[in-house]
Scaffold this active site. Structure first.
Site, PDB file in Angstrom:
ATOM      1  N   CYS A  85      59.454  61.362  10.031  1.00  0.00           N
ATOM      2  CA  CYS A  85      59.666  60.138   9.823  1.00  0.00           C
ATOM      3  C   CYS A  85      61.176  59.607  10.174  1.00  0.00           C
ATOM      4  O   CYS A  85      61.951  60.142   9.523  1.00  0.00           O
ATOM      5  CB  CYS A  85      59.105  59.490   8.362  1.00  0.00           C
ATOM      6  SG  CYS A  85      59.521  57.541   8.064  1.00  0.00           S
ATOM      7  N   CYS A  88      63.269  58.254   6.807  1.00  0.00           N
ATOM      8  CA  CYS A  88      63.445  58.983   5.699  1.00  0.00           C
ATOM      9  C   CYS A  88      64.884  59.641   5.664  1.00  0.00           C
ATOM     10  O   CYS A  88      65.477  59.541   6.633  1.00  0.00           O
ATOM     11  CB  CYS A  88      62.368  60.349   5.638  1.00  0.00           C
ATOM     12  SG  CYS A  88      60.601  59.870   5.093  1.00  0.00           S
ATOM     13  N   HIS A 145      59.324  57.899   0.882  1.00  0.00           N
ATOM     14  CA  HIS A 145      58.469  57.657   1.951  1.00  0.00           C
ATOM     15  C   HIS A 145      56.999  57.056   1.407  1.00  0.00           C
ATOM     16  O   HIS A 145      56.366  56.455   2.148  1.00  0.00           O
ATOM     17  CB  HIS A 145      57.934  58.907   2.900  1.00  0.00           C
ATOM     18  CG  HIS A 145      57.153  58.745   4.096  1.00  0.00           C
ATOM     19  ND1 HIS A 145      57.409  58.258   5.197  1.00  0.00           N
ATOM     20  CD2 HIS A 145      56.000  59.112   3.974  1.00  0.00           C
ATOM     21  CE1 HIS A 145      56.657  58.111   6.084  1.00  0.00           C
ATOM     22  NE2 HIS A 145      55.608  58.755   5.360  1.00  0.00           N
ATOM     23  N   ASN A 183      55.519  43.876   7.685  1.00  0.00           N
ATOM     24  CA  ASN A 183      54.106  44.184   7.994  1.00  0.00           C
ATOM     25  C   ASN A 183      53.733  45.247   7.431  1.00  0.00           C
ATOM     26  O   ASN A 183      54.352  46.272   7.224  1.00  0.00           O
ATOM     27  CB  ASN A 183      54.008  44.180   9.632  1.00  0.00           C
ATOM     28  CG  ASN A 183      54.466  43.239  10.338  1.00  0.00           C
ATOM     29  OD1 ASN A 183      54.167  42.056   9.992  1.00  0.00           O
ATOM     30  ND2 ASN A 183      55.200  43.593  11.667  1.00  0.00           N
ATOM     31  N   HIS A 194      56.576  54.299   6.661  1.00  0.00           N
ATOM     32  CA  HIS A 194      57.754  54.120   5.346  1.00  0.00           C
ATOM     33  C   HIS A 194      57.929  52.902   4.972  1.00  0.00           C
ATOM     34  O   HIS A 194      58.023  51.829   5.660  1.00  0.00           O
ATOM     35  CB  HIS A 194      59.184  54.823   5.944  1.00  0.00           C
ATOM     36  CG  HIS A 194      60.042  55.133   4.934  1.00  0.00           C
ATOM     37  ND1 HIS A 194      60.311  56.619   4.659  1.00  0.00           N
ATOM     38  CD2 HIS A 194      60.778  54.251   4.266  1.00  0.00           C
ATOM     39  CE1 HIS A 194      61.393  56.626   3.600  1.00  0.00           C
ATOM     40  NE2 HIS A 194      61.797  55.104   3.440  1.00  0.00           N
ATOM     41  N   HIS A 196      59.084  49.624   4.522  1.00  0.00           N
ATOM     42  CA  HIS A 196      60.431  48.847   5.390  1.00  0.00           C
ATOM     43  C   HIS A 196      59.816  47.407   5.877  1.00  0.00           C
ATOM     44  O   HIS A 196      58.430  47.132   6.090  1.00  0.00           O
ATOM     45  CB  HIS A 196      60.878  49.469   6.593  1.00  0.00           C
ATOM     46  CG  HIS A 196      59.980  49.676   7.679  1.00  0.00           C
ATOM     47  ND1 HIS A 196      58.882  50.353   7.839  1.00  0.00           N
ATOM     48  CD2 HIS A 196      60.096  49.166   8.935  1.00  0.00           C
ATOM     49  CE1 HIS A 196      58.295  49.981   9.060  1.00  0.00           C
ATOM     50  NE2 HIS A 196      59.034  49.178   9.583  1.00  0.00           N
ATOM     51  N   GLN A 198      61.645  43.730   8.297  1.00  0.00           N
ATOM     52  CA  GLN A 198      62.440  43.587   9.520  1.00  0.00           C
ATOM     53  C   GLN A 198      63.124  42.159   9.353  1.00  0.00           C
ATOM     54  O   GLN A 198      62.388  41.388   8.512  1.00  0.00           O
ATOM     55  CB  GLN A 198      61.881  43.718  10.739  1.00  0.00           C
ATOM     56  CG  GLN A 198      61.202  45.018  11.209  1.00  0.00           C
ATOM     57  CD  GLN A 198      60.410  44.907  12.586  1.00  0.00           C
ATOM     58  OE1 GLN A 198      61.150  44.675  13.624  1.00  0.00           O
ATOM     59  NE2 GLN A 198      59.274  45.017  12.491  1.00  0.00           N
TER      60      GLN A 198
END
Length: 363
Positions: A85, A88, A145, A183, A194, A196, A198
């Site tokens: 990933c 991470c 993660h 999303n 992971h 997250h 935007q």
């Protein structure tokens, strides 16, 4: 390392978080936010990203809105195993975007941006075009993660709200519209598991955002909604509310809003931020508990476009993509072809079911 202060009216300035600024090998900016000063030696990271040359915009004369083209995004990382990933913390044998062994919240420029400050004009005969100038940032919520908005503690979510606000304020100095979002779930096309989100900073105000801002400039729509929500309220505090909007277009859609009208998360005071953080975590846990599995969703932070700051009322909108156990809400012919949504669940029924789901606190 910088210790940042935020002013909150007559109460003076409170120290809320620390910031560590860093430049990745290809020049992209990396920002590490935390309650405590970030320490740790720099480790190896991914090699520089290839130059995409920037994308461009084309005007759609029938929809009367811009379409963005960015071919370089076809090569973005797609569902790597956890051991590889790129979000991470850096570790032996793994190269990622964040060259440190730990962090709280990290923000960096997207390796595969749809909008970039380097975008150049493109000439196409008979088609109106513009360079896709803007900025795309990745916001990593945790170095764990396997975490998510439903498992992170209230203080971490409050820090995330502060980061959204700080970035919205900074990017808003250059761009007229800033859009933080997340999303979640492969069902909607997530390419990295992971936790997250935007942030897109647009060189224009998208048509949908402009319509919503203009509606609020004509009347205090959100204030009226909060005042008259009644049975649509899922949970509330003195300063913030989580509810199902009476005109929800997705099953079990939820909005989280401060009672006070503010233009974006940058204008929340301490009490509002903490309350919104608690409601956000519990909203996600309710959605996950609804059908006994993680709910795929789109989360958006609705901030005021430039020029509408005085009349806009921020909300955090969560649009779930599952209408029942094992059944996704697809946008099919009518929705895609006409823009008219067909709702499968009445908002009043959705609110009642969500209220009945135990939310608890983060584990």
């Amino acid at each position: 390392m910088r210790r940042l202060r935020r002013a909150h009216g007559v109460r003076g300035e409170d120290i809320l978080f620390d910031l560590r600024e860093f430049r990745l090998p290809d020049g992209r900016e990396l920002l590490l936010y935390g309650h405590a000063p970030h320490e740790g030696e720099v480790r190896a990271c991914l090699p520089p990203a290839p130059d995409s040359g920037g994308g461009h915009l084309r005007w759609h004369p029938l929809r009367r809105e811009w379409v963005a083209y960015a071919g370089a995004r076809q090569g973005r990382t797609f569902l790597p195993p956890a051991a590889s990933c790129p979000l991470c913390p850096a570790a032996e044998g793994r190269l990622g975007e964040i060259p440190f062994g730990h962090f709280e919240v990290a923000v960096f420029e997207n390796r595969f941006p749809a909008l970039t400050g380097a975008a150049l004009p493109v000439e196409l005969g008979g088609i109106e075009t513009a360079p896709a100038r803007g900025r795309c940032e990745v916001v990593v919520f945790s170095d764990d993660h396997h975490a998510g908005l439903g498992t992170l503690g209230e203080d971490r979510l409050a820090l995330l709200l502060e980061v959204w606000g700080v970035r919205a304020e900074a990017l808003g100095e250059t761009y007229p519209y800033v859009f933080p979002f997340e999303n979640r779930g492969e069902e909607i096309g997530v390419t990295l598991h992971h936790p997250h989100g935007q942030i897109y900073a647009f060189p224009f105000v998208p048509a949908q955002a402009r319509r919503a801002a203009q509606a609020q400039a004509e009347a205090p729509v959100i204030e009226g909604l909060l005042r008259d929500a009644g049975a649509l309220v899922v949970e509330e505090t003195e300063v913030a509310v989580a509810l199902v909007p009476p005109f929800a277009i997705y099953p079990y859609e939820m909005w989280i809003a401060p009672r006070r009208r503010v233009a974006g998360p940058q204008a929340l005071d301490d009490a509002e931020r903490q309350a919104m953080a608690g409601l956000l975590g519990r909203a996600v846990r309710r959605l996950d508990g609804l059908f006994g599995s993680p709910m795929p969703y789109i989360l958006t932070v609705q901030c005021a476009p430039r020029g509408f700051e005085a009349t806009f009322h921020m909300t955090i909108d969560i649009r779930p993509l599952r209408r029942d156990a094992g059944k996704l809400k697809y946008l099919a012919g009518v929705e895609q072809g006409t823009g008219v949504f067909l709702a499968d669940v009445l908002p009043e029924d959705a609110a009642a079911r969500l209220r009945a789901v135990p939310a608890g606190e983060a584990p």
